[in-house]
Structures are given as C-alpha cells and as structure tokens.
Design a protein around this motif. Sequence first.
Motif, PDB file in Angstrom:
ATOM      1  N   LYS A   1      -6.454  11.336  14.873  1.00 54.69           N
ATOM      2  CA  LYS A   1      -5.921  10.720  13.651  1.00 54.69           C
ATOM      3  C   LYS A   1      -5.987  11.691  12.482  1.00 54.69           C
ATOM      4  N   ASP A   2      -7.027  12.493  12.445  1.00 51.34           N
ATOM      5  CA  ASP A   2      -7.159  13.480  11.370  1.00 51.34           C
ATOM      6  C   ASP A   2      -5.990  14.462  11.385  1.00 51.34           C
ATOM      7  N   ASN A   3      -5.633  14.959  12.577  1.00 52.83           N
ATOM      8  CA  ASN A   3      -4.509  15.899  12.685  1.00 52.83           C
ATOM      9  C   ASN A   3      -3.182  15.217  12.383  1.00 52.83           C
ATOM     10  N   LEU A   4      -3.029  13.982  12.822  1.00 52.57           N
ATOM     11  CA  LEU A   4      -1.786  13.259  12.543  1.00 52.57           C
ATOM     12  C   LEU A   4      -1.614  12.996  11.051  1.00 52.57           C
ATOM     13  N   LEU A   5      -2.728  12.718  10.363  1.00 51.20           N
ATOM     14  CA  LEU A   5      -2.654  12.524   8.905  1.00 51.20           C
ATOM     15  C   LEU A   5      -2.200  13.800   8.201  1.00 51.20           C
ATOM     16  N   ARG A   6      -2.673  14.949   8.675  1.00 46.62           N
ATOM     17  CA  ARG A   6      -2.275  16.226   8.072  1.00 46.62           C
ATOM     18  C   ARG A   6      -0.790  16.499   8.274  1.00 46.62           C
ATOM     19  N   LYS A   7      -0.213  15.921   9.311  1.00 47.18           N
ATOM     20  CA  LYS A   7       1.213  16.091   9.572  1.00 47.18           C
ATOM     21  C   LYS A   7       2.069  15.049   8.848  1.00 47.18           C
TER      22      LYS A   7
ATOM     23  N   CYS B   1     -15.698   2.766  16.544  1.00 51.34           N
ATOM     24  CA  CYS B   1     -16.676   2.257  15.582  1.00 51.34           C
ATOM     25  C   CYS B   1     -16.062   1.796  14.269  1.00 51.34           C
ATOM     26  N   LYS B   2     -14.848   2.249  13.974  1.00 53.85           N
ATOM     27  CA  LYS B   2     -14.121   1.868  12.756  1.00 53.85           C
ATOM     28  C   LYS B   2     -14.826   2.306  11.468  1.00 53.85           C
ATOM     29  N   THR B   3     -15.736   3.299  11.533  1.00 51.82           N
ATOM     30  CA  THR B   3     -16.490   3.681  10.337  1.00 51.82           C
ATOM     31  C   THR B   3     -16.287   5.152   9.954  1.00 51.82           C
ATOM     32  N   VAL B   4     -16.356   6.074  10.923  1.00 50.33           N
ATOM     33  CA  VAL B   4     -16.252   7.503  10.596  1.00 50.33           C
ATOM     34  C   VAL B   4     -14.888   8.026  11.027  1.00 50.33           C
ATOM     35  N   PRO B   5     -14.420   9.123  10.386  1.00 49.83           N
ATOM     36  CA  PRO B   5     -13.138   9.715  10.813  1.00 49.83           C
ATOM     37  C   PRO B   5     -13.193  10.136  12.274  1.00 49.83           C
ATOM     38  N   GLU B   6     -12.060  10.055  12.931  1.00 56.61           N
ATOM     39  CA  GLU B   6     -12.014  10.308  14.372  1.00 56.61           C
ATOM     40  C   GLU B   6     -12.382  11.751  14.718  1.00 56.61           C
ATOM     41  N   THR B   7     -12.081  12.703  13.842  1.00 60.88           N
ATOM     42  CA  THR B   7     -12.385  14.094  14.153  1.00 60.88           C
ATOM     43  C   THR B   7     -13.872  14.314  14.361  1.00 60.88           C
ATOM     44  N   GLU B   8     -14.718  13.590  13.606  1.00 61.72           N
ATOM     45  CA  GLU B   8     -16.156  13.753  13.745  1.00 61.72           C
ATOM     46  C   GLU B   8     -16.642  13.249  15.098  1.00 61.72           C
TER      47      GLU B   8
ATOM     48  N   ARG C   1     -12.370  12.087  29.939  1.00 60.14           N
ATOM     49  CA  ARG C   1     -12.214  10.664  30.300  1.00 60.14           C
ATOM     50  C   ARG C   1     -12.413   9.759  29.091  1.00 60.14           C
ATOM     51  N   ILE C   2     -13.302  10.168  28.178  1.00 55.47           N
ATOM     52  CA  ILE C   2     -13.471   9.407  26.936  1.00 55.47           C
ATOM     53  C   ILE C   2     -12.193   9.470  26.106  1.00 55.47           C
ATOM     54  N   TRP C   3     -11.557  10.635  26.133  1.00 50.66           N
ATOM     55  CA  TRP C   3     -10.285  10.777  25.417  1.00 50.66           C
ATOM     56  C   TRP C   3      -9.220   9.857  26.032  1.00 50.66           C
ATOM     57  N   PHE C   4      -9.186   9.763  27.360  1.00 52.87           N
ATOM     58  CA  PHE C   4      -8.272   8.834  28.033  1.00 52.87           C
ATOM     59  C   PHE C   4      -8.570   7.391  27.600  1.00 52.87           C
ATOM     60  N   ARG C   5      -9.868   7.095  27.532  1.00 48.74           N
ATOM     61  CA  ARG C   5     -10.279   5.740  27.128  1.00 48.74           C
ATOM     62  C   ARG C   5      -9.809   5.450  25.715  1.00 48.74           C
ATOM     63  N   ARG C   6      -9.954   6.418  24.840  1.00 44.18           N
ATOM     64  CA  ARG C   6      -9.507   6.275  23.452  1.00 44.18           C
ATOM     65  C   ARG C   6      -8.004   6.046  23.394  1.00 44.18           C
ATOM     66  N   ASN C   7      -7.215   6.833  24.160  1.00 45.91           N
ATOM     67  CA  ASN C   7      -5.766   6.691  24.169  1.00 45.91           C
ATOM     68  C   ASN C   7      -5.337   5.322  24.685  1.00 45.91           C
ATOM     69  N   SER C   8      -6.072   4.820  25.674  1.00 40.39           N
ATOM     70  CA  SER C   8      -5.747   3.507  26.211  1.00 40.39           C
ATOM     71  C   SER C   8      -5.867   2.430  25.134  1.00 40.39           C
ATOM     72  N   VAL C   9      -6.930   2.540  24.312  1.00 39.58           N
ATOM     73  CA  VAL C   9      -7.127   1.565  23.239  1.00 39.58           C
ATOM     74  C   VAL C   9      -6.049   1.711  22.171  1.00 39.58           C
ATOM     75  N   VAL C  10      -5.741   2.971  21.789  1.00 39.29           N
ATOM     76  CA  VAL C  10      -4.747   3.230  20.747  1.00 39.29           C
ATOM     77  C   VAL C  10      -3.383   2.664  21.133  1.00 39.29           C
ATOM     78  N   HIS C  11      -3.016   2.781  22.399  1.00 38.39           N
ATOM     79  CA  HIS C  11      -1.693   2.349  22.852  1.00 38.39           C
ATOM     80  C   HIS C  11      -1.691   0.947  23.448  1.00 38.39           C
ATOM     81  N   GLY C  12      -2.731   0.155  23.124  1.00 39.54           N
ATOM     82  CA  GLY C  12      -2.741  -1.240  23.518  1.00 39.54           C
ATOM     83  C   GLY C  12      -3.173  -1.502  24.941  1.00 39.54           C
ATOM     84  N   GLY C  13      -3.840  -0.551  25.560  1.00 38.71           N
ATOM     85  CA  GLY C  13      -4.281  -0.732  26.933  1.00 38.71           C
ATOM     86  C   GLY C  13      -5.684  -1.308  27.005  1.00 38.71           C
TER      87      GLY C  13
END
Length: 367
Positions: free
Chosen positions: A101-107, A118-125, A148-160
Amino acid sequence: MEKDVILLHLLLLFNLLERYFLKMQSKYGHKDVMIWRGSSTGDFTVQSAYHIEKDRHMFSQGESSNISVFNQLWKRLWSLQVPNSTKMFIWRACHNILPTKDNLLRKGIDLDPACVFCKTVPETEVVEMFFVLCSPEEVDFNVEITRRIWFRRNSVVHGGDFFHPNDVLSSATTAIGDYKGALESDISLREPEGTSLSSRILNWCPPSIGFFKANWDASINSKKGILGFGCVVRDVHGFVVAALSYSVIVMGNLEVAEALAALHTVEFCRNQGFNSIILEGDSLIVVNAINRVGLNWSFLGNIILDIQTLLREFLYWKVCYTPRGTNIAAHSLAKEGVIQGGNRIWLGCIPNCIKTIDLSECSSLVF
C-alpha cells in the motif's frame, strides 16, 4: 568569456563520453568507435542509462562497503534452496518494488495505507518486520513463510479467504520439502564423483581432407586482470600439428576474452600457413558475431571486425560452434596461459598439459 564557456562545454562533453562510452580500438586500421557501455549489444536504452548513473552515484557517495554487503546478500539469496519464484519475491521485496500500500500510494493510488491485518501501522512496516524475524539458521524456511504470508495478505485484499496461520506453515513446509526432494532426486541422476575424464569428454570430429581444424578457448582471472588464450590445430587424422598458449594483462569479461582468443587463433593460423581452416569455439555469442554480416556496435565490434578482415586472407574458412565437451584441450591451454603466463607455441608436437585430453577427445577416430 565566450572561450571559457566553450571550454566548459567541451569538458562536460568529454566527461559524459568517458562516463557512458567505451573507446574500442582496432589492430588492423579500422576506425576507433565509441560504444555505449550500458548494454552488451551497444544499444542505448533509458534503463541502461539509469543503471550506469545509479552505479556512478553509489560509488561517488563512498558506498563501496555497502556495495560489498549487497553483493554478499545477492549471492546468499540466489544460493537459497527455495523455488526460484520465492527468490524473485525476496529480491523484489529487498528492492521495495512489491505492490504494498505504501508503494501504491507513492504512485498516486488513493487507498487506506494501514495493514490489512492489524489496521494500525502502515503496511510497509509489516513487510520489513517479516524480514527482521528471519533467523540465519532457518533462512530457507523463513523466506518461504514470508512469501506465503504475502499470498495470505493478497487473498484478503482481493476478497478471498483469510488463511489460518497453520495453513501458512503447512504450505511453506510442503513447498520446501517438495523442492529439496526434487533437488536430491536431480543430484542422484547426475554424473557420480570419480567419473573418468574420457567419459566426460565428447568426441571431437576431424576436418575434411585438405583442411585443418583449430579449436580455441579463453580463460580469465578477474582478480589479477589476466586473460589466457588457448588454441590447438589438428589435421584430418586428428594429429596435433600446432598449439598456442598465450596470456595478456587486460581488464575484460569472458566474452571479450573469447573474442580476443578467436583473434589470436586466426592470427596464429595465418602465420603458420594454414590456408584452409575450420575454426571452432564454445562461445556461441562470438561465433554468431563473426558469421554475422554488417556493423557490430557491441563492445566486441572492432575485435570481430579485425577477425573478419583477417579471414579474407584465407583460401577457405568456416567458423563453427562446438560444445565445451569437445573443446577441453583448447580450454586447458587457455588455463595454462593464465597460470604460466607468456606466449608459448608448439609445432609438430603435443603440449604435455593436453596429452591425455587430446587422446580422449580423438578416441573415436579410426585410422
């Protein structure tokens, strides 16, 4: 004042030429040319200019120690026993080019920068924290878990689905186990240790009647800046009629070394009176460059042009690619050049360093 401005412009121009271009010289009267140093083909691209400028900036800032650290990091990364897709994921993360999300915001993409978990700290951290937690003892397993954690994150972001942590551990364990099992299976099918030299060397093919065949190769000691060249010339019966071991002190990569070895081989054959010659080397890039018609704007350009000029003096010539397995004798002479140095020529006899190799390469010949 006007002269000072002109002088300043000239100095800036020379600085740019030195920074971005290489001057390639010719031994046989061809014009010196300026070659774009950013790519092996000599073609200019914005990407290649960016990398040149980035490297120059790093060195100008005195970051040589950091460069050494990063080189060690990349060597460690590519030697990990994990799937290549995982290595590429870690490489992208180290370069901070994952679509966090940090990189996407910069774009300029408008979204909530908070971590999807966690909905509290920026994703880059969070991504950085994953790498800090990787222990040296279990790097292979930890980097696979990170992916695999990154896959898990993507699944949540895209509604999986939101995978359970045990599922992440299980999938990572399975992936590492399958990959290492495949590696062990592949190693068991490879050539066992102690295999004889003759069984590793492919059979060398003799030339037609009336022709000679010259095999060339190069070796390089990059730390000392020494290039070694080797050449062995045989007749239709496979007998060694001439050989050359040569070395020069010059900075260059392996492709430059192979091209210079081909040039010295052509000069050697011409000087010894071999008018009908078949040249064989195990560098497909150099072989294709010699056989190609037209200007070559790569850093090999003038070397190739010198070779093509010399070849016109022969009654017949042909340049072919050969696998390393049929080029062991020439390679051994090239290594001998790096180790012993100097320029040595053998006429009508076999160099001691390739006697066993020569018999192995020509073992299929029937006289």
